[in-house]
Scaffold this motif. Structure first.
Motif, PDB file in Angstrom:
ATOM      1  N   ILE A 120     -17.841  -7.817  -7.663  1.00 60.96           N
ATOM      2  CA  ILE A 120     -18.278  -6.453  -7.994  1.00 60.96           C
ATOM      3  C   ILE A 120     -17.379  -5.867  -9.074  1.00 60.96           C
ATOM      4  CG2 ILE A 120     -18.419  -4.085  -7.110  1.00 60.96           C
ATOM      5  CD1 ILE A 120     -19.174  -5.343  -4.379  1.00 60.96           C
ATOM      6  N   ALA A 121     -16.080  -5.919  -8.848  1.00 65.31           N
ATOM      7  CA  ALA A 121     -15.130  -5.215  -9.708  1.00 65.31           C
ATOM      8  C   ALA A 121     -15.042  -5.791 -11.113  1.00 65.31           C
ATOM      9  CB  ALA A 121     -13.747  -5.210  -9.062  1.00 65.31           C
ATOM     10  N   ALA A 157     -15.591   8.552 -18.908  1.00 67.91           N
ATOM     11  CA  ALA A 157     -16.589   8.818 -17.863  1.00 67.91           C
ATOM     12  C   ALA A 157     -16.435   7.819 -16.718  1.00 67.91           C
ATOM     13  CB  ALA A 157     -18.001   8.762 -18.446  1.00 67.91           C
ATOM     14  N   ALA A 158     -16.202   6.541 -17.052  1.00 72.82           N
ATOM     15  CA  ALA A 158     -16.024   5.520 -16.015  1.00 72.82           C
ATOM     16  C   ALA A 158     -14.769   5.795 -15.190  1.00 72.82           C
ATOM     17  CB  ALA A 158     -15.950   4.133 -16.649  1.00 72.82           C
ATOM     18  N   ILE A 159     -13.711   6.222 -15.844  1.00 72.36           N
ATOM     19  CA  ILE A 159     -12.465   6.531 -15.137  1.00 72.36           C
ATOM     20  C   ILE A 159     -12.673   7.709 -14.187  1.00 72.36           C
ATOM     21  CG2 ILE A 159     -10.116   7.437 -15.442  1.00 72.36           C
ATOM     22  CD1 ILE A 159     -10.041   5.697 -18.064  1.00 72.36           C
ATOM     23  N   VAL A 160     -13.328   8.756 -14.653  1.00 69.59           N
ATOM     24  CA  VAL A 160     -13.579   9.922 -13.797  1.00 69.59           C
ATOM     25  C   VAL A 160     -14.449   9.527 -12.604  1.00 69.59           C
ATOM     26  CG1 VAL A 160     -14.774  12.162 -13.691  1.00 69.59           C
ATOM     27  CG2 VAL A 160     -13.221  11.655 -15.586  1.00 69.59           C
ATOM     28  N   LEU A 161     -15.519   8.784 -12.863  1.00 66.57           N
ATOM     29  CA  LEU A 161     -16.394   8.356 -11.760  1.00 66.57           C
ATOM     30  C   LEU A 161     -15.660   7.443 -10.783  1.00 66.57           C
ATOM     31  CD1 LEU A 161     -19.730   7.794 -13.695  1.00 66.57           C
ATOM     32  CD2 LEU A 161     -19.157   9.673 -12.134  1.00 66.57           C
ATOM     33  N   GLY A 162     -14.785   6.580 -11.297  1.00 70.34           N
ATOM     34  CA  GLY A 162     -13.988   5.714 -10.425  1.00 70.34           C
ATOM     35  C   GLY A 162     -13.062   6.518  -9.526  1.00 70.34           C
ATOM     36  N   VAL A 163     -12.408   7.521 -10.082  1.00 66.95           N
ATOM     37  CA  VAL A 163     -11.516   8.369  -9.285  1.00 66.95           C
ATOM     38  C   VAL A 163     -12.319   9.146  -8.250  1.00 66.95           C
ATOM     39  CG1 VAL A 163      -9.988  10.386  -9.384  1.00 66.95           C
ATOM     40  CG2 VAL A 163      -9.701   8.515 -11.031  1.00 66.95           C
ATOM     41  N   VAL A 164     -13.466   9.691  -8.644  1.00 68.05           N
ATOM     42  CA  VAL A 164     -14.315  10.423  -7.693  1.00 68.05           C
ATOM     43  C   VAL A 164     -14.735   9.502  -6.544  1.00 68.05           C
ATOM     44  CG1 VAL A 164     -16.592  11.517  -7.406  1.00 68.05           C
ATOM     45  CG2 VAL A 164     -15.115  12.169  -9.321  1.00 68.05           C
ATOM     46  N   ALA A 165     -15.106   8.262  -6.873  1.00 75.48           N
ATOM     47  CA  ALA A 165     -15.502   7.307  -5.827  1.00 75.48           C
ATOM     48  C   ALA A 165     -14.338   7.007  -4.888  1.00 75.48           C
ATOM     49  CB  ALA A 165     -16.028   6.019  -6.457  1.00 75.48           C
ATOM     50  N   LEU A 166     -13.133   6.862  -5.414  1.00 78.67           N
ATOM     51  CA  LEU A 166     -11.967   6.600  -4.555  1.00 78.67           C
ATOM     52  C   LEU A 166     -11.663   7.795  -3.658  1.00 78.67           C
ATOM     53  CD1 LEU A 166      -9.576   4.734  -7.017  1.00 78.67           C
ATOM     54  CD2 LEU A 166     -10.848   3.762  -5.087  1.00 78.67           C
ATOM     55  N   ARG A 194     -16.738  -2.413  -0.716  1.00 77.93           N
ATOM     56  CA  ARG A 194     -17.358  -2.542  -2.041  1.00 77.93           C
ATOM     57  C   ARG A 194     -17.194  -1.305  -2.903  1.00 77.93           C
ATOM     58  NH1 ARG A 194     -22.786  -4.410   0.268  1.00 77.93           N
ATOM     59  NH2 ARG A 194     -21.874  -5.745   1.814  1.00 77.93           N
ATOM     60  N   LEU A 195     -17.217  -0.121  -2.292  1.00 78.65           N
ATOM     61  CA  LEU A 195     -17.062   1.103  -3.075  1.00 78.65           C
ATOM     62  C   LEU A 195     -15.690   1.130  -3.746  1.00 78.65           C
ATOM     63  CD1 LEU A 195     -18.112   3.820  -4.061  1.00 78.65           C
ATOM     64  CD2 LEU A 195     -17.264   4.833  -1.915  1.00 78.65           C
ATOM     65  N   THR A 196     -14.659   0.776  -3.005  1.00 76.11           N
ATOM     66  CA  THR A 196     -13.317   0.721  -3.585  1.00 76.11           C
ATOM     67  C   THR A 196     -13.268  -0.305  -4.701  1.00 76.11           C
ATOM     68  OG1 THR A 196     -12.295   1.417  -1.511  1.00 76.11           O
ATOM     69  CG2 THR A 196     -10.882   0.271  -3.092  1.00 76.11           C
ATOM     70  N   ALA A 197     -13.875  -1.454  -4.500  1.00 71.85           N
ATOM     71  CA  ALA A 197     -13.894  -2.501  -5.528  1.00 71.85           C
ATOM     72  C   ALA A 197     -14.617  -2.020  -6.787  1.00 71.85           C
ATOM     73  CB  ALA A 197     -14.551  -3.762  -4.977  1.00 71.85           C
ATOM     74  N   ALA A 198     -15.748  -1.362  -6.617  1.00 68.80           N
ATOM     75  CA  ALA A 198     -16.502  -0.854  -7.765  1.00 68.80           C
ATOM     76  C   ALA A 198     -15.697   0.221  -8.499  1.00 68.80           C
ATOM     77  CB  ALA A 198     -17.850  -0.301  -7.318  1.00 68.80           C
ATOM     78  N   ALA A 199     -15.057   1.105  -7.754  1.00 67.91           N
ATOM     79  CA  ALA A 199     -14.244   2.152  -8.367  1.00 67.91           C
ATOM     80  C   ALA A 199     -13.103   1.541  -9.169  1.00 67.91           C
ATOM     81  CB  ALA A 199     -13.700   3.093  -7.291  1.00 67.91           C
ATOM     82  N   ILE A 200     -12.450   0.549  -8.620  1.00 72.91           N
ATOM     83  CA  ILE A 200     -11.361  -0.126  -9.334  1.00 72.91           C
ATOM     84  C   ILE A 200     -11.897  -0.812 -10.586  1.00 72.91           C
ATOM     85  CG2 ILE A 200      -9.714  -2.037  -9.188  1.00 72.91           C
ATOM     86  CD1 ILE A 200      -9.277  -1.163  -6.220  1.00 72.91           C
TER      87      ILE A 200
END
Length: 164
Positions: A8-9, A143-152, A96-102
Motif C-alpha cells: 500500500i505505502a 496536499a498529500a502531506i496534509v492528507l497523510g497527517v489528517v489520516a494519522l 492499512r490506513l497508517t500505511a497509506a498515510a505514511i
C-alpha cells in the motif's frame, strides 16, 4: 510488518511523487505559469482554485525560509531523515490506513525535496480561496502531506483498541 502495508505505502508514495513532479512540469513548462503569473482554474460560488506561482524557500507557510544553497540542502536533508523515520514507522504499522498515510507523507516529502535540490525552493502553484478567505499556495506534494497527517490523526483518535 505485513507485506500488505508495503504494498500500500510504497506504490502510493510513488504515485504521489510522480503526480507531484508531473504536475509541476505541466504547470511550469506546458501551461507556462511563470509567463502567465496568475490564472483562474475553477470557480464555484464562494470557492475558487487558481494557478499562482510561488517559490517557497522555507517549510510550511514559508517558515524557516532562507536563500542559501546550504539552507536548502539542510531542509532536504531533514526531509530525508524524516523519510527514514517514516519508513521505520511503516515497518511497525498496525493497519492499512497508517500505511497509506505514511506512503502519502513519504511521496510528498521526496517530491518537495527534489524541488529544493533542483531549484533551491519548492514550486507551489495552487491557491485555494473560500468566502473571501485565502489559503496558502500549495502543490500536490503538500496536499498529500496534509492528507497523510489528517489520516494519522484520525487513526490515532478513532482506531479501535486491538483485542487482548
Amino acid at each position: 510488518m505485513k507485506r500488505a502495508h508495503i504494498g500500500i505505502a510504497l506504490p502510493l508514495a510513488l504515485l504521489v511523487l510522480v503526480a507531484d513532479q508531473a504536475s509541476k512540469w505541466w504547470v511550469g513548462q506546458v501551461l507556462d505559469l511563470p509567463a502567465l503569473g496568475h490564472q483562474a482554474l475553477w470557480r464555484a460560488g464562494p470557492f475558487a482554485l487558481d494557478f499562482t506561482m510561488v517559490w517557497n524557500r522555507g517549510v510550511t507557510f514559508g517558515l524557516l525560509s532562507g536563500e542559501s544553497g546550504w539552507h536548502q540542502a539542510l531542509l532536504a536533508g531533514i526531509a530525508g531523515v524524516i523519510v527514514v523515520v517514516l519508513l521505520y514507522w511503516l515497518w511497525r504499522a498496525e493497519n492499512r490506513l497508517t500505511a497509506a498515510a505514511i506512503g502519502a507523507l513519504v511521496g510528498g516529502a521526496i517530491g518537495n525535496s527534489i524541488d529544493r535540490l533542483r531549484w533551491g525552493a519548492v514550486f507551489d502553484f495552487l491557491h485555494a480561496q473560500a468566502w473571501g478567505w485565502s489559503w496558502y499556495v500549495f502543490n500536490v506534494a503538500d496536499a498529500a502531506i496534509v492528507l497523510g497527517v489528517v489520516a494519522l490523526v484520525f487513526d490515532s483518535l478513532f482506531r479501535r483498541p486491538a483485542a487482548a
